[in-house]
Every structure is written in C-alpha cells, then in structure tokens.
Design an enzyme around this catalytic site. Structure first.
Site, PDB file in Angstrom:
ATOM      1  N   SER A   1       0.810  -1.298  -0.021  1.00 29.90           N
ATOM      2  CA  SER A   1       0.205  -0.023  -0.063  1.00 29.90           C
ATOM      3  C   SER A   1       0.893   1.234   0.020  1.00 29.90           C
ATOM      4  O   SER A   1       0.368   2.337  -0.255  1.00 29.90           O
ATOM      5  CB  SER A   1      -0.990  -0.047   1.300  1.00 29.90           C
ATOM      6  OG  SER A   1      -0.156   0.166   2.328  1.00 29.90           O
ATOM      7  N   ASP A   2       1.947   1.144   0.453  1.00 27.53           N
ATOM      8  CA  ASP A   2       2.993   2.196   0.411  1.00 27.53           C
ATOM      9  C   ASP A   2       4.339   2.011  -0.232  1.00 27.53           C
ATOM     10  O   ASP A   2       5.388   2.310   0.378  1.00 27.53           O
ATOM     11  CB  ASP A   2       3.086   2.809   1.791  1.00 27.53           C
ATOM     12  CG  ASP A   2       3.690   4.297   1.737  1.00 27.53           C
ATOM     13  OD1 ASP A   2       3.798   5.173   0.760  1.00 27.53           O
ATOM     14  OD2 ASP A   2       4.116   4.662   2.869  1.00 27.53           O
ATOM     15  N   LEU A   3       4.437   1.611  -1.511  1.00 24.06           N
ATOM     16  CA  LEU A   3       5.737   1.225  -2.127  1.00 24.06           C
ATOM     17  C   LEU A   3       6.326   2.533  -2.533  1.00 24.06           C
ATOM     18  O   LEU A   3       5.817   3.250  -3.586  1.00 24.06           O
ATOM     19  CB  LEU A   3       5.662   0.267  -3.221  1.00 24.06           C
ATOM     20  CG  LEU A   3       6.572  -0.254  -3.930  1.00 24.06           C
ATOM     21  CD1 LEU A   3       7.569  -1.232  -2.889  1.00 24.06           C
ATOM     22  CD2 LEU A   3       6.524  -1.037  -5.070  1.00 24.06           C
TER      23      LEU A   3
END
Length: 242
Positions: free
Chosen positions: A167-169
């Site tokens: 979700s937060d690459l």
C-alpha cells in the site's frame, strides 16, 4: 519460526519463540531500551523506528501511527476489532508468510496489541537488515547501476507474483544492502489480493516517490532511464505463458 502468544498487563503479544524466548515485553518501550543500554539509535522523522539489540539479534521497533489529516486529530488509536485483526498482528503474519516463501522482507519478531476502551494501540518488532539503507538515501550520494534497478524491478514483481499489494511502495520502503541486495519493508495495511490494477498502482506510487524526491532533494541521482531499467527487471521476472 515458532510463534507463541503472551498476555501481559492487558496487552496481547505474538512473538517468535525461536528468536526470543522467554520474551521480555519491555522491549516495546524505547525508554527502557535506552536505560538498559540496548538502544542503538532511531530513524529521523515524525514517526521514528528504534534500532536495538536483544537476545543476540539486531532488531527494529516500530509503533503504529496514523497518517494524513486523521493523524493530526488521532495520533495512534485504532478501532478495536480484536488482536488477530489488528494492524500489528496482520503485518506479523504477512511478513512470516512472505519470509517462509523466500521473499526479501524482514523477519517478524513480535507484535503487540494494547486495548484501550473501544480503541487499541499497536507495535511491531522485526529483525534489522544489517548494513541496509533506504534507496532514497543511497541515491542522495551517487547513482546506482542499471543492474540494481533491474533487481529492484524483479523483487517487486516477485512480491506481486506472491499476491501482495504494497500500500505504500516508495523509495524509502526499498532497502539496499551489502552486494546490492534488495529488501522490501513496511507492510502495514498491505494484503494479499488476486491479480489486478493494484499492481500498476504500486509501480505508479513508486515512480511518483522517485519523481518527488528528485524535485525536492538538492542531490538525488535518478533519471528516467533508471525507471526503464526497473521496468525491464519487472517485466523479465513476469511469469511466461505456457
């Protein structure tokens, strides 16, 4: 991994008994770590991670914080849904599954769920990856090779093949270790999903973080050709049809 559950002072803890048994719940307290001489340092930023030594291993403690507008009103409280559904326990289990599959992620050590009325707070401890640092920090000093960019692409693809939507690459959640090894970290709110548009959304988010860092940092050695090399690594790693 040998997961065990522990209840202490109202908190629920899941830990790897193969790495730390008996488990001392005080390791979730940065002040105690400092007083005990175990704390080695903390990351910069609003939501610091704490680095410490325990049971013969180097570890990282991270408290779960809310981000965005909600984080300004509510720093770290989440709606109480039970320990197994908490963010800490879900990340612990996902990391354990990914680690067993051979993916380049930190090994989970412990997760804590602390109920507080209708809410809860949470923390997670993972093994520290020796000598690794965020890709963003590496790029502030010098460019990296096309081979490393291709390796990053291949590891992202391996994560996607395993079905994990990160979700937060971004370029701080990709670490570069000794010998240009690539590691993926921070799987809060991540989950396994069937193939879909989320794969491209992950790549788009990573590209935006590189573009943003390039625009905001005085020295940041990244160019469009590097992104092409990353995509080359990603595409070569894609499973081929029979």
């Amino acid at each position: 991994m040998t997961p065990k559950d522990l209840r202490m002072k109202g908190a629920f803890i899941r830990y790897d008994a193969g790495r730390a048994d008996p488990f001392d719940a005080r390791v979730f307290d940065p002040e105690w770590l400092s007083t005990a001489g175990l704390l080695k340092g903390s990351s910069a930023g609003r939501y610091a991670a704490h680095f410490f030594s325990y049971a013969g291993h180097e570890m990282v403690l991270r408290h779960f914080h809310r981000g965005g507008l909600m984080g300004r009103l509510n720093r770290d409280l989440y709606l109480r849904l039970g320990a197994r559904r908490s963010r800490a326990f879900r990340e612990f289990e996902l990391l354990a599954e990914m680690h067993r599959a051979g993916l380049p992620v930190p090994m989970p050590v412990a997760a804590r769920y602390q109920p507080l009325g209708p809410f809860y707070r949470a923390d997670i401890i993972t093994r520290r990856i020796a000598g690794a640092e965020p890709l963003q920090d590496v790029l502030t000093r010098a460019p990296v090779s096309p081979a490393l960019w291709r390796s990053i692409g291949a590891e992202v693809q391996a994560m996607h093949d395993f079905g994990v939507d990160h979700s937060d690459l971004n370029c701080r959640n990709i670490l570069v270790g000794a010998g240009d090894t690539v590691w993926l970290i921070d799987f809060d709110k991540c989950r396994k999903r069937p193939p879909g548009a989320w794969r491209q959304a992950n790549l788009d988010r990573l590209q935006r973080s590189l573009v943003k860092s390039s625009a905001s940092l005085a020295a940041f050695h990244w160019q469009r050709e590097d992104w092409a090399a990353l995509l080359e690594g990603y595409q070569k790693a894609e499973p081929q049809p029979d």
